[in-house]
Structure formats: structure tokens, C-alpha cells
Scaffold this active site. Structure first.
Site, PDB file in Angstrom:
ATOM      1  N   SER A 162       0.828  -1.208   0.000  1.00  0.00           N
ATOM      2  CA  SER A 162       0.000   0.000   0.000  1.00  0.00           C
ATOM      3  C   SER A 162       0.860   1.255   0.000  1.00  0.00           C
ATOM      4  CB  SER A 162      -0.853  -0.018   1.273  1.00  0.00           C
ATOM      5  OG  SER A 162      -1.464   1.223   1.462  1.00  0.00           O
TER       6      SER A 162
ATOM      7  N   TYR B  21      -1.867   0.136  10.043  1.00  0.00           N
ATOM      8  CA  TYR B  21      -2.116  -0.622   8.804  1.00  0.00           C
ATOM      9  C   TYR B  21      -0.883  -0.553   7.888  1.00  0.00           C
ATOM     10  CZ  TYR B  21      -3.691  -1.183   3.995  1.00  0.00           C
ATOM     11  OH  TYR B  21      -3.786  -1.545   2.678  1.00  0.00           O
TER      12      TYR B  21
ATOM     13  N   LYS C  68       2.004  -3.514   6.496  1.00  0.00           N
ATOM     14  CA  LYS C  68       2.411  -3.737   5.097  1.00  0.00           C
ATOM     15  C   LYS C  68       3.932  -3.629   4.958  1.00  0.00           C
ATOM     16  CE  LYS C  68      -1.598  -4.503   3.354  1.00  0.00           C
ATOM     17  NZ  LYS C  68      -1.914  -5.787   2.740  1.00  0.00           N
TER      18      LYS C  68
END
Ligand code: UFG
Length: 324
Positions: free
Chosen positions: A116, A140, A144
Site C-alpha cells: 500500500s 495498517y 504492510k
């Protein structure tokens, strides 16, 4: 090739499965259907219901023999990850490591990972290229980045070749309406605009109009989900051809503000889209746009469907069926 897609019944997963199938590959989808949909499973692919925490199940499946694993079974709400980091740690890191270990143990050579733009954090310059510092602003994005680093070690130690695809803002639907699952409780801009246009919600919120941008609302780089899916096919071809792991941005290549998106949606759908301006959402950078030069040079990839018209009209084809 024989491809296993973990999380292949979800929004991006199903579009990617469709693209691999259309390119003549054999596809098996593994999904626990927590946010994926049974209706997103195509007749011409195999489906195994299962969870990324089930290591034995993963090993059993992978021993059937696959050329590549595509991993897209992560939770993806940046806001929620700041409130429930443990949920994201277990699934996005713990689950992904299970999948990676099962792949390495089963002798699978190629791994395509959904990364991402969130790995970059607040942009220090624009457009953001792959050399930009990696400093996630939410948990988040951290999950990643952690997985990218772990894959880097597996590349050296286990010979697993990976492609980390750093998605910018995924949007739109298959132009032929072959992916029909509507995202449940969406948190992203375009599905929320669509839900408002078709009357599923009375009004929507615009998070802040006092940013340092042309109309005061945030600018993002929206990439059509079919272009993202095409990026996965191109990434696998490149991995096989070069035998070298890489991380690459996949974005639409231009910036669109929240108000521009709402106004374009009004025009294209012919519907009123009532909105209320509220406080800024914490953690939102004013502008985030991608440099996709590396994707172009390395993968020979460029977007076909990521213009505003196609993003909105392909979404509206889906959502207009649910008009109230
Ligand atoms: N927005 C609104 N109202 C809404 C929803 C969103 O004004 O109801 C605004 C946001 O504040 C932001 C823009 O619309 O300015 C886009 O927001 P999204 O939630 O759609 O997307 P984000 O840019 O926050 O994040 C998305 C993915 C992340 C990914 C990131 C990478 O959700 O997982 O893109 O660019 F990391």
C-alpha cells in the site's frame, strides 16, 4: 501458470482473479468469506474456504502445487488499525507469515503481495516514488511495511521471489459487471459517494475543506481496480522473466480532490449527492499522488481505465442496480 489467490473473493481479489483467468491462467481462490463474497467466485476457478490462520490447511492446499501465490487477505482500514492494532497484527502480519511460510515450505517460487501507499506515511515530496522514505503514519501501513521487510529476508534466505505492489486508491468496478459483490460498510470515498447517489444513505460527509489544496479538500490518486488487477499479471510476468524481487507503485497517475469526485459523480449519475463538511479525519495527508514511472519501465504497465469518467461510470453501473 497455476495461481493461488489468498483473499480472492474480495473486491480487489475477485478483479485480479478475473484478469488472471482471462489471461489463460488456472486460478484457485482461498478465502474465509469474512469480507469476500461467494458470488465473487467464478465458475472457471476452484474455491477453497479457509482462513490464513489455518497453517495446516494452507500447507495441505499449497502441496497441490502452484507456481505463484497472490496474497490479498489483509484488513485494510487505516483508521480501524489505530483503534485495534492487535486485530491487524494477528491477521496482516501473523496470517501473512503463515501464508509465506506455507509457500516457502511448498516450494512455491513467486509471491505477489498487496502492499500500500500507506508504507510511505506523510509525503515529503510529490508525486511519491519508490525511493521515498518509508515511514507509515498508521498501524495498517506498518503491517504492510513489516511484510515487505520479511519478504526481503525470505528472498535472501529462502529464494522466494516477491513483488510488493503498493496500491494507491483502488476504485471502480469491472466494466463487464462480472464482479458483483458490493463492499460491506465501505469506508472509502467512491463507494460512499455511490451509496449516497443511489439512496442507500441520505447524505455523506466530507472530511475537511480547509486543506492547502485548490478547493480545500484532500487530493488522492485513484486507480481503477481492473488496472490494479492488470498490474498483478504484469508483475508475475516480470518476476518470472527477471527472477528478481521488487516493490512498485500502482496508481492512476493524477490527483483528484474529494469535491471534484463528488461533482463528477453528480454529473455522471445525474443524481443529487448531498454532503456535509465535517472535521478533518485524523491522519489524512492533504495530497497523495503516485509516480508510476517504475511500473511503466519495469512492468510495461500503464492505466487504461483510471480516468474519472470510467472510475465513476463503472461503479455506477453496479450501484445503480440498488437505487432506492
Ligand atoms: N473521504 C471523505 N468522506 C468519506 C470518505 C473519505 O471526505 O466518507 C475523503 C478522505 O478524507 C480522503 C479521501 O476521501 O481525503 C480518500 O479517502 P479514502 O478513505 O477513500 O482513502 P485513503 O486515501 O484514506 O486510503 C486508501 C486506502 C488505504 C490506502 C490508501 C493509499 O483505504 O488502505 O488509500 O493511498 F493505504
Amino acid at each position: 501458470m497455476n495461481i493461488l489467490i489468498i483473499g480472492g473473493a474480495g473486491y480487489i481479489g475477485a478483479h485480479t482473479a478475473r484478469e488472471f483467468l482471462d489471461a489463460g491462467h488456472k486460478v484457485t481462490v482461498y478465502d474465509n468469506l469474512s469480507s469476500g463474497f461467494e458470488q465473487n467466485i467464478f465458475d472457471d476457478e476452484d474455491f477453497v474456504e479457509g482462513d490464513v490462520m489455518d497453517f495446516i490447511g494452507l500447507i495441505d492446499l499449497m502441496r497441490r502445487g502452484f507456481d505463484a501465490v497472490v496474497y490479498m487477505a489483509a484488513f485494510k482500514s487505516a483508521g480501524e488499525s489505530m483503534l485495534r492494532p492487535e486485530k491487524y497484527a494477528v491477521n496482516n502480519i501473523g496470517g501473512a507469515i503463515h501464508v509465506l511460510n506455507a509457500a516457502a515450505e511448498s516450494g512455491i517460487k513467486y509471491f505477489i503481495f498487496s502492499s500500500s501507499a500507506a508504507v510511505y506515511g506523510d509525503p515529503q515530496y510529490l508525486p511519491v516514488d519508490e525511493a521515498h522514505p518509508l515511514n507509515p503514519a498508521n498501524f495498517y501501513g506498518f503491517t504492510k511495511l513489516e511484510m515487505e521487510r520479511i519478504m526481503g529476508w525470505y528472498d535472501k534466505l529462502k529464494g522466494l521471489r516477491y513483488a510488493a505492489l503498493r496500491y494507491f486508491n483502488a476504485a471502480g468496478y469491472d466494466l463487464n459487471l462480472r464482479v458483483t459483490g458490493l463492499e460491506r460498510n465501505p469506508a472509502n470515498l467512491l463507494p460512499i459517494i455511490m451509496e449516497t447517489a443511489c439512496g442507500m444513505r441520505k447524505e455523506m460527509e466530507v472530511f475537511g475543506e480547509d486543506y492547502d489544496t485548490k478547493d480545500g479538500t484532500c487530493i488522492r490518486d485513484y486507480v481503477h481496480v481492473t488496472d490494479l488487477a492488470r498490474g498483478h499479471c504484469a508483475a508475475l510476468e516480470t518476476l518470472v522473466k527477471t527472477g528478481t524481487s521488487f516493490a512498485v507503485n500502482l496508481g492512476g497517475g493524477s490527483g483528484i480532490s474529494v469535491l471534484e469526485m463528488i461533482n463528477a459523480a453528480k454529473r455522471i449519475t445525474g443524481k443529487d449527492i448531498p454532503y456535509r463538511v465535517v472535521e478533518r479525519r485524523p491522519g489524512d495527508p492533504a495530497v497523495l499522488t503516485a509516480s508510476c514511472e517504475k511500473a511503466s519501465a519495469l512492468l510495461g504497465w500503464s492505466t487504461l481505465y483510471s480516468d474519472v469518467e470510467t472510475l465513476i461510470s463503472s461503479s455506477w453501473k453496479m450501484y445503480s442496480k440498488f437505487q432506492k
